[in-house]
Motif scaffolding. Structure first.
Motif, short mmCIF file in Angstrom:
data_model
loop_
_atom_site.label_atom_id
_atom_site.label_comp_id
_atom_site.label_asym_id
_atom_site.label_seq_id
_atom_site.Cartn_x
_atom_site.Cartn_y
_atom_site.Cartn_z
N VAL A 112 -18.08 -70.23 19.37
CA VAL A 112 -17.28 -71.45 19.51
C VAL A 112 -18.10 -72.40 20.38
CG1 VAL A 112 -15.15 -72.44 20.41
CG2 VAL A 112 -15.11 -70.16 19.39
N LEU A 113 -18.45 -73.56 19.82
CA LEU A 113 -19.26 -74.54 20.56
C LEU A 113 -18.34 -75.65 21.07
CD1 LEU A 113 -22.28 -74.91 18.10
CD2 LEU A 113 -21.85 -73.14 19.82
N GLU A 114 -18.37 -75.87 22.37
CA GLU A 114 -17.50 -76.87 22.98
C GLU A 114 -18.35 -77.85 23.78
OE1 GLU A 114 -14.33 -78.09 23.19
OE2 GLU A 114 -15.24 -79.40 24.69
N LYS A 115 -18.15 -79.14 23.52
CA LYS A 115 -19.01 -80.13 24.18
C LYS A 115 -18.74 -80.26 25.67
CE LYS A 115 -16.38 -84.32 23.21
NZ LYS A 115 -16.37 -85.65 22.63
N GLY A 116 -17.51 -80.03 26.10
CA GLY A 116 -17.18 -80.09 27.52
C GLY A 116 -16.86 -78.69 28.01
N TRP A 117 -15.69 -78.52 28.61
CA TRP A 117 -15.20 -77.19 28.92
C TRP A 117 -14.02 -76.92 28.00
CZ3 TRP A 117 -14.60 -81.48 31.96
CH2 TRP A 117 -13.31 -81.89 32.25
N GLN A 120 -19.93 -73.33 26.26
CA GLN A 120 -19.44 -74.60 26.76
C GLN A 120 -20.61 -75.55 27.03
OE1 GLN A 120 -15.68 -74.07 29.19
NE2 GLN A 120 -16.62 -72.12 29.66
N ASN A 121 -20.28 -76.82 27.25
CA ASN A 121 -21.31 -77.84 27.46
C ASN A 121 -22.35 -77.82 26.35
OD1 ASN A 121 -20.23 -78.77 29.99
ND2 ASN A 121 -20.87 -76.77 30.78
N CYS A 122 -21.88 -77.67 25.14
CA CYS A 122 -22.76 -77.59 23.98
C CYS A 122 -22.18 -78.50 22.90
CB CYS A 122 -22.84 -76.14 23.50
SG CYS A 122 -23.91 -75.90 22.08
N GLU A 123 -22.69 -79.73 22.86
CA GLU A 123 -22.15 -80.70 21.91
C GLU A 123 -22.88 -80.64 20.58
OE1 GLU A 123 -22.03 -84.71 23.35
OE2 GLU A 123 -21.22 -85.48 21.46
N VAL A 124 -22.13 -80.60 19.51
CA VAL A 124 -22.74 -80.66 18.18
C VAL A 124 -23.10 -82.12 17.90
CG1 VAL A 124 -22.32 -80.38 15.71
CG2 VAL A 124 -21.59 -78.61 17.32
N THR A 125 -24.38 -82.33 17.59
CA THR A 125 -24.86 -83.71 17.39
C THR A 125 -25.29 -83.97 15.96
OG1 THR A 125 -27.03 -82.95 18.11
CG2 THR A 125 -25.64 -83.96 19.79
N GLU A 131 -27.11 -78.95 14.79
CA GLU A 131 -27.94 -79.42 15.91
C GLU A 131 -27.01 -79.57 17.10
OE1 GLU A 131 -31.14 -80.10 15.57
OE2 GLU A 131 -31.48 -80.57 13.43
N THR A 132 -27.46 -79.11 18.26
CA THR A 132 -26.59 -79.25 19.43
C THR A 132 -27.40 -79.74 20.62
OG1 THR A 132 -26.88 -77.13 20.56
CG2 THR A 132 -25.42 -77.14 18.64
N SER A 133 -26.67 -80.09 21.68
CA SER A 133 -27.35 -80.49 22.91
C SER A 133 -28.07 -79.31 23.55
CB SER A 133 -26.30 -81.07 23.88
OG SER A 133 -25.24 -80.15 24.05
N ARG A 134 -27.84 -78.09 23.03
CA ARG A 134 -28.55 -76.92 23.53
C ARG A 134 -29.43 -76.32 22.44
NH1 ARG A 134 -24.30 -73.54 27.25
NH2 ARG A 134 -26.19 -72.31 27.61
N GLY A 135 -29.84 -77.15 21.50
CA GLY A 135 -30.77 -76.70 20.47
C GLY A 135 -30.12 -76.44 19.13
N LYS A 136 -30.96 -76.08 18.17
CA LYS A 136 -30.51 -75.85 16.80
C LYS A 136 -29.96 -74.43 16.69
CE LYS A 136 -33.33 -76.24 12.79
NZ LYS A 136 -34.37 -77.13 12.21
N ILE A 137 -28.83 -74.27 16.00
CA ILE A 137 -28.26 -72.94 15.79
C ILE A 137 -27.94 -72.80 14.31
CG2 ILE A 137 -26.49 -71.31 16.53
CD1 ILE A 137 -25.89 -73.18 18.90
#
Ligand SMILES: Cc1cc2nc3c(=O)[nH]c(=O)nc-3n(C[C@H](O)[C@H](O)[C@H](O)COP(=O)(O)OP(=O)(O)OC[C@H]3O[C@@H](n4cnc5c(N)ncnc54)[C@H](O)[C@@H]3O)c2cc1C
Ligand SMILES: [Zn+2]
Lengths: 417, 102
Positions: free
Chosen positions: A61-66, A202-207, A221-227
């Motif tokens: 589960v990718l969540e941009k905030g908390w 958390q803190n992982c925004e899908v961009t 693509e995310t703020s923490r890399g490609k998954i």
């Protein structure tokens, strides 16, 4: 750690220093079978059901905030299953049944409290409409009672029965309706999903989306890399159109702001949930004592998570009309959340026209009560590639087919649903 | 949020009613346009149901019911609620469009 009266007593004896974290904080892996975008109630419930019911455990589960920072933590926590249209009645009652066993299923105190919900009526026509809705509910095995003013006065003596403009003639009561603790629902699903192997990031925004040469979605693509991912499910509520736009998709959805209000804490006053039928106002009392209330959407497109004064005035006027003594308490806090308003006021749970991308959206201002059922049917769709029977009408193409589920009868004007 | 009506000046937004995105245009097919029925249906489906729902500046219809009763087109940022411009909608009453602030 299993939570119980014994774990609580044990922790109390050691000064509550022994509690461990309720879920891990993993770094994203390079691949998951299923990625859920959005760590609100629906995303986390979906992950839980994927792992628990469908045996799919390589899930993130990718969540941009908390988690719970969106509508899951901003709503007024009302749960009910008093819907009247085919598609809705069965789905929301399934959700109510899941609420009734949620705490045992999750081993978490979600403070589910079936304190009842009363929809007041103020005219003969409204009574007839409520009688019809109540009958529809009962035919579908859902509890509903039509009360007259004398019966209501016994339970709620403080309402304004003598208003010449909006006399209270009675109400439709669903005793199994009530409230639940919204944050605890988020945390409960997060913990239960984590225990079954789900990564909550958390803190992982899908961009953006990663697509192969056929256009199929193969990752994000995310703020923490490609998954990379076998399948991607969207459960981003108010941000649905923004995320869909990253895949080049336009949807029958508008984003609107809804405000909520809490008063200072007072002694127990309101037993359940009350809705005013002559304006848009609803109220309940939290376990901390604050009166929790709200009303209409502000009415204009917004992603701002805050609203404006006219609706605050309107909500307070509604409160004063139905329950004049509310004028004696002070308002403590007020906030807004962004609703994914669909064109018929009903959710959309479906595959999208894009291979590998699945959609869970259109919850409007009523998706909290749907959290467990939404998670179950979305997990079913992701696991089996076909809709769950209770969500078979929530298809994306229903607008094109003219098969809308318009509970309020407003037509394609999302700010009026 | 305060809205600068080109006719009435700056007013609080409670005086106004919101219609929504001003960009969808009603499809207009001549009887003999040669368009397939599916093409016409697609165009109407798009017009009635699909929205860009942009995060950022959006052109949108507002109605000044608590004032001059004109239809207006505003450019407003949906993320910050800032207005960039408010003008009379084309064809509004007999009034000549006046730029905000004039
Ligand atoms: C004021 C208010 C009162 C309400 N009252 C009720 C009520 O009484 N009863 C009821 O049933 N419903 C109510 N609702 C509606 C209910 O809260 C929502 O329908 C429901 O919470 C939506 O599902 P969710 O929990 O998954 O959404 P959210 O909690 O909003 O989850 C979506 C998540 O997606 C994340 N996200 C967005 N974009 C991205 C991205 N690009 N990458 C990663 N993550 C992203 C967001 O940060 C967010 O955490 C209310 C809502 C509001 C605002
Ligand atoms: Zn004006």
């Amino acid at each position: 750690m299993k939570y119980s009266i014994f774990s609580l007593a044990k922790a109390a004896l050691s000064g509550h220093k022994g509690w461990t974290r309720a879920w891990r904080d993993p770094a994203p892996k390079s691949h998951y079978d299923v990625i859920i975008i959005g760590g609100g109630g629906h995303g986390l419930a979906t992950a839980y059901f994927l792992a628990n019911e469908y045996g799919i455990r390589n899930v993130a589960v990718l969540e941009k905030g908390w988690i719970g920072s969106g509508n899951a933590g901003r709503n007024t926590t009302i749960i009910r299953s008093n819907y009247g249209l085919p598609g809705n009645t069965g789905f929301y009652e399934m959700s109510m049944k899941l609420w009734e066993r949620m705490e045992q299923d999750l081993n978490y105190n979600a403070m589910v409290s079936q304190r009842g919900i009363i929809n007041l009526y103020h005219s003969d026509a409204q009574r007839d409409a409520f009688a019809r809705r109540g009958n529809t509910m009962r035919i579908n095995g859902i509890d509903a009672e039509l009360l007259d003013a004398v019966q209501i006065r016994k339970e709620l003596p403080f309402l304004n029965y003598d208003s010449p403009r909006f006399p209270i003639m009675g109400g439709l009561l669903q005793r199994r309706g009530g409230t639940a603790r919204h944050d605890a629902v988020v945390w409960g699903y997060a913990r239960a999903a984590d225990q079954r192997g789900v990564d909550i990031i958390q803190n992982c925004e899908v961009t953006g989306f990663v697509r192969d040469h056929n256009g199929k979605i193969t990752g994000v693509e995310t703020s923490r890399g490609k998954i990379s991912a076998g399948k991607v499910g969207m459960a981003v509520a108010g941000n649905t159109s923004r995320v869909a736009a990253m895949a080049g998709m336009k949807l029958p959805i508008e984003s609107h702001v809804l405000q909520a209000f809490v008063s200072e804490a007072i002694k127990p006053l309101i037993p359940g949930v009350i809705t005013f039928g002559a304006g848009h106002f609803y109220i309940s009392q939290s376990d901390k004592g604050g009166l929790v209330f709200g009303g209409d959407l502000d009415g204009y497109n917004s992603y701002a998570q805050r609203g404006n004064m006219p609706v605050i005035e309107d909500v307070c006027e509604g409160g004063m009309a139905v329950m004049p003594m509310i004028g004696r308490v002070r308002m403590l806090r007020q906030w807004g959340g962004i609703m994914d308003m669909s064109m018929d006021g009903t959710p959309i749970i479906d595959k999208t026209p894009i291979d590998g991308l699945y959609l869970n959206a259109g919850w409007c201002y009523g998706g909290f009560k749907a959290t467990p059922a939404s998670g179950l049917v979305f997990a079913h769709l992701l696991a089996r590639d076909e809709p769950h029977p209770e969500a078979a009408r929530f298809r994306l193409d229903r607008f094109r087919r003219g098969a809308m589920i318009d509970e309020k009868g407003q037509g394609a004007q999302p700010n009026l649903h | 949020m305060r809205i600068a009506c080109p006719f009435c000046g700056e007013r609080e937004n409670g005086e106004f009613t919101y219609l929504g995105d001003a960009s969808p245009k009603r499809p207009n097919f001549a009887v003999d346009s040669g368009e397939s029925p599916e093409g016409v249906e697609d165009a109407f489906y798009d017009y009635v149901y699909l929205r860009d729902n942009v995060a950022g500046y959006m052109r949108e219809y507002w109605y000044h019911g608590g004032g001059c009763r004109s239809w207006l087109i505003a450019e407003r940022n949906t993320v910050t609620h800032e207005f960039r411009s408010v003008t009379a909608a084309p064809g509004v009453g007999a009034a000549k469009p006046v730029q905000a602030g004039e």
